[in-house]
Scaffold this active site. Structure first.
Site, mmCIF file in Angstrom:
data_model
loop_
_atom_site.group_PDB
_atom_site.id
_atom_site.type_symbol
_atom_site.label_atom_id
_atom_site.label_comp_id
_atom_site.label_asym_id
_atom_site.label_seq_id
_atom_site.Cartn_x
_atom_site.Cartn_y
_atom_site.Cartn_z
ATOM 1 C CG ASP A 292 96.959 2.726 14.554
ATOM 2 O OD1 ASP A 292 96.225 3.465 15.229
ATOM 3 O OD2 ASP A 292 96.862 1.483 14.563
HETATM 4 C C1 GLC Z 1 94.286 -0.272 15.774
HETATM 5 C C2 GLC Z 1 94.357 0.887 16.747
HETATM 6 C C3 GLC Z 1 95.599 0.905 17.601
HETATM 7 C C4 GLC Z 1 96.035 -0.507 17.897
HETATM 8 C C5 GLC Z 1 96.443 -1.162 16.591
HETATM 9 C C6 GLC Z 1 96.868 -2.609 16.776
HETATM 10 O O1 GLC Z 1 93.871 0.192 14.534
HETATM 11 O O2 GLC Z 1 94.201 2.181 16.181
HETATM 12 O O3 GLC Z 1 95.296 1.649 18.792
HETATM 13 O O4 GLC Z 1 97.124 -0.500 18.812
HETATM 14 O O5 GLC Z 1 95.431 -1.093 15.604
HETATM 15 O O6 GLC Z 1 95.816 -3.373 17.220
#
Ligand code: GLC
Length: 743
Positions: A292
């Site tokens: 993430d």
């Molecule tokens: C965010 C979220 C995740 C998302 C990613 C990209 O922090 O936790 O669910 O897909 O970043 O946007």
């Protein structure tokens, strides 16, 4: 000294040229063959830096979905330091970025484009917690299918969905993204969404790669506070939180996103037990794992590594193939390889997984195949997609109360539409709404007008989260002109979603006071609730004549709500998360254990609060209809069965009301005695059926001993002989029981 300096310079130049050559010459190690000659041939040409570039994902500056934004990502592409981008979409933008990659880099490896297409790309469907309340797997799959079609036409290859985190704590803002508190339903919905996103297979220009997130147990942060610690037993984890990730992987999802939280003291991003032992060894997952947002860097804050470089080494050794936005792999991994702290074989394995998907997408043959203006024009926000969004939205709504059948409204009634959400558009698409726009939405006011139910008066009454009651007078004046009040209240869309946990999950501000004031007029009040999580609404439940839970129901919200209020559609949704009476009850969920002193109203010494009931305000599986349904007593094809045998549970269901309607018949088991304590209810099957008024159908559910299996005291998954109560009904509170024995 001079001599020493000169010879040192010579040595330095030699070293420098050797290093430069090393960087421009393909890496020495013989990559392990994978069976795909295209991958091996390409891998053999790649320098270490180019390999690490494929393991690096950056956001563009189009949107920010996390704490950092890098500029210069186009130069990262040019230098081969970035193999994938997210928050980059539309045909022109993806074509431009892809052109840089395939024309201006040494090896011309196409980019992968990812995006959070969570509940729609441009045509926005209800938030996933709303869609889940439809209990309609075909509708949920269709929603993901349409989202994929629109996204893939806009240059996207990959969505960061489905989010399959089990959520039992409505303080956590991201419950809006999931399917609620139940594992069985969560698994079925995870499968449906993967099927929808990946369609007939990766490489089709109407399919996107699914990404199961957030692996794992991100939905159980202590205190319901986003990004907080997760702490649970292995049994609890494997029984309740892990299965939906497995279901999504087994449904074919080809990427997994590691979660921010720790599991058993180790951040998921560096957790070999999760990423290797379970994901690869137990489940044989073949795709790639992405972190993430800056998940690698955050392991320093978790306190398990001293610095980013060590975090990168821990991540790659645990099984992280791609670094989202952290630039850790880009900055340190080559050095770690040179120091022997990371093996080239580990790098090669990660790069193979990533290249495999780029080949599967067909990007090497045609890097621009997904960025297609004609397809985008034909599919985005098409009338068919809008109609589908309206249909899924209707099916997602849950009728929580309908005293004296105040609903459905009739077209002769004079309606006063009141509330801070009566005319909103931007909020209707909720959080994580992709490329959706409020401008494309149908407001509740417009929906009522479209349905021939134009309100005689409209008033905001108050803001969402202000105590100011100066707007009440206009609201009361509006109510005075009407036969019935429709009151649109709830949260703002940004009060749920990521980094949006709430300690008080009430309908904020003066909205409840507005209801009280309107109730005092004596006019019936229909509350239309718009929110991203279960809320504590005992006062609203007491005062409102009717309550329709509409969640954030997307681009066609207004039309869908009007369809239900007018009776054009008979509401059929059922809650997939319990609604607490008060925050003090949290966590409150249906599949709780009995405990040694189960609640007994006649005994002091039992599990209870002295100031609140144990039961939630509305239970998991609850939802009303404009008609009524009667369940017969369930029967079993045999009351005793052996391992390997199946039994059929049958039940008669009758529509005893005056209108046709759909019912979600739910089957629960209760294992009366196990080697470990067992929940008093466990959902094991459901059927959503349409019944004409007066119609009776016999529903059958086939169960095998697998449905009675769990993680026994020895942590082996399986069934145990014993007695079970099977209940079938319209919610988790039903006590319509038949007893069976597994021998
Ligand atoms: C965010 C979220 C995740 C998302 C990613 C990209 O922090 O936790 O669910 O897909 O970043 O946007």
């Amino acid at each position: 000294m001079q001599h020493l300096l000169k010879s040192t310079t010579v040595v330095f130049c030699l070293l420098l040229s050797m290093t430069l050559q090393a960087q421009t010459k393909p890496a020495k190690t013989k990559p392990k063959p994978t069976g795909d000659p295209r991958i091996e041939k390409l891998l053999a040409k790649m320098t270490l830096e180019e390999k690490i570039g494929q393991m690096t994902l950056y956001t563009t500056d189009w949107e920010s979905t996390g704490p950092t934004i890098r500029d210069g990502y186009k130069n990262d592409i040019r230098s081969g330091n970035c193999g994938a981008l997210f928050n980059s979409h539309t045909v022109p933008f993806t074509r431009e970025l892809q052109r840089i990659a395939v024309e201006e880099t040494r090896l011309k490896i196409p980019l992968l484009f990812g995006y959070d297409v969570i509940h729609g790309y441009k045509t926005i469907f209800p938030i996933p917690l709303g869609e889940a309340a439809s209990w309609d797997l075909d509708a949920i799959e269709r929603s993901a299918r349409i989202a994929a079609t629109e996204a893939a036409a806009s240059g996207l290859h990959w969505t960061f969905a489905p989010m399959v985190d089990i959520g039992r704590d409505p303080r956590w803002g991201r419950v809006m993204e999931g399917a609620g508190e139940d594992t069985y339903l969560g698994c079925r919905i995870a499968e449906a969404r993967v099927r929808g996103f990946q369609g007939k297979g990766i490489g089709n220009t109407d399919a996107v790669i699914a990404c199961v997130k957030h692996y794992a147990a991100y939905g159980a942060p202590i205190g319901g506070r986003d990004y907080n610690t997760v702490d649970m037993s292995e049994r609890f984890f494997r029984e309740y939180y892990l299965p939906p990730y497995k279901a999504a992987v087994q449904a074919g999802a080809m990427t997994v996103m590691a979660s921010f939280n720790d599991y058993d003291g180790v951040p998921a991003t560096g957790n070999k037990y999760l990423l290797q032992h379970i994901l690869r060894d137990e489940w044989a997952f073949k795709g790639f794992v992405v972190t993430d947002y800056t998940g690698i860097n955050e392991m320093v804050k978790h306190g398990v590594v001293p610095d980013d470089k060590a975090a990168g080494e821990l991540a790659v050794q645990a099984g992280i193939d791609m670094d989202m936005q952290g630039a850790v792999y880009q900055r340190f991994l080559a050095q770690s390889v040179k120091e022997g702290k990371v093996k080239m074989a580990q790098i090669d394995e990660a790069v193979r997984r990533i290249l495999a998907l780029k080949f599967q997408l067909g990007l090497f043959e045609d890097p621009y195949k997904f960025s297609n203006a004609q397809r985008a024009q034909a599919t985005i926000l098409s009338p068919e997609n809008r109609a589908a969004a309206r249909d899924v939205a209707r099916k997602s709504m849950v009728l929580l109360k309908n005293a004296n059948q105040v609903l459905p409204l009739n077209k002769q009634q004079k309606i006063a539409l009141i509330g801070p959400l009566a005319e909103t558009k931007n909020d209707l698409i909720g959080n994580w709404s992709g490329a959706g726009s409020g401008a494309d939405c149908v407001s509740l006011l417009e929906g009522l007008q479209n349905a021939g139910m134009k309100p005689v008066a409209v008033a905001k009454g108050c803001a969402i989260d202000s105590e100011d009651q100066s707007g009440f007078k206009a609201a009361l004046d509006a109510a005075a002109q009407a036969d019935v009040v429709v009151l649109a209240i709830g949260e703002r869309a940004d009060m749920s979603g990521e980094a949006a946990s709430r300690a008080y999950i009430t309908v904020p501000g003066a909205q409840e006071a507005l209801l009280t004031a309107l109730k005092a007029t004596g006019k019936p009040v229909v509350v239309v609730l718009m929110n991203g999580r279960p809320l504590t609404i005992p006062n609203i439940d007491r005062q409102a004549d009717a309550i329709l839970e509409t969640w954030w129901s997307g681009t066609e919200a207004g039309n869908a709500i009007a369809d239900v209020l007018s009776g054009a559609y008979n509401p059929s949704g059922k809650l997939t998360m319990s609604f607490p009476r008060t925050t003090g009850q949290i966590p409150v969920y249906y599949n709780h254990k009995s405990a040694g002193r189960p609640f007994d109203p006649n005994s002091k010494w039992t599990t209870k609060y002295i100031d609140e009931a144990n039961a939630p305000l509305y239970a998991f599986g609850y939802g009303l209809s404009y008609t009524s349904f009667k369940y017969g007593v369930p029967t079993a094809s045999k009351t005793a069965f052996k391992k390997g045998e199946s039994i059929v549970i049958s039940v008669e269901l009758t529509n005893t009301g005056n209108v046709d309607g759909e019912e979600v018949a739910q089957l629960y088991i209760h294992d009366l005695v196990g080697s470990v304590t067992r929940p008093v209810r466990e959902l094991k099957a459901f059927q959503k059926v349409m019944l004409r008024k007066g119609e009776t159908k016999t529903l059958t559910f086939t169960l095998s001993d697998k449905d009675f299996s769990f993680f026994k005291q020895n942590m082996k998954f399986g069934s145990e002989p014993g007695d079970f109560e099977i209940t079938v009904g319209g919610n988790s509170d039903t006590d319509n029981v038949v007893r069976v024995s597994l021998k």
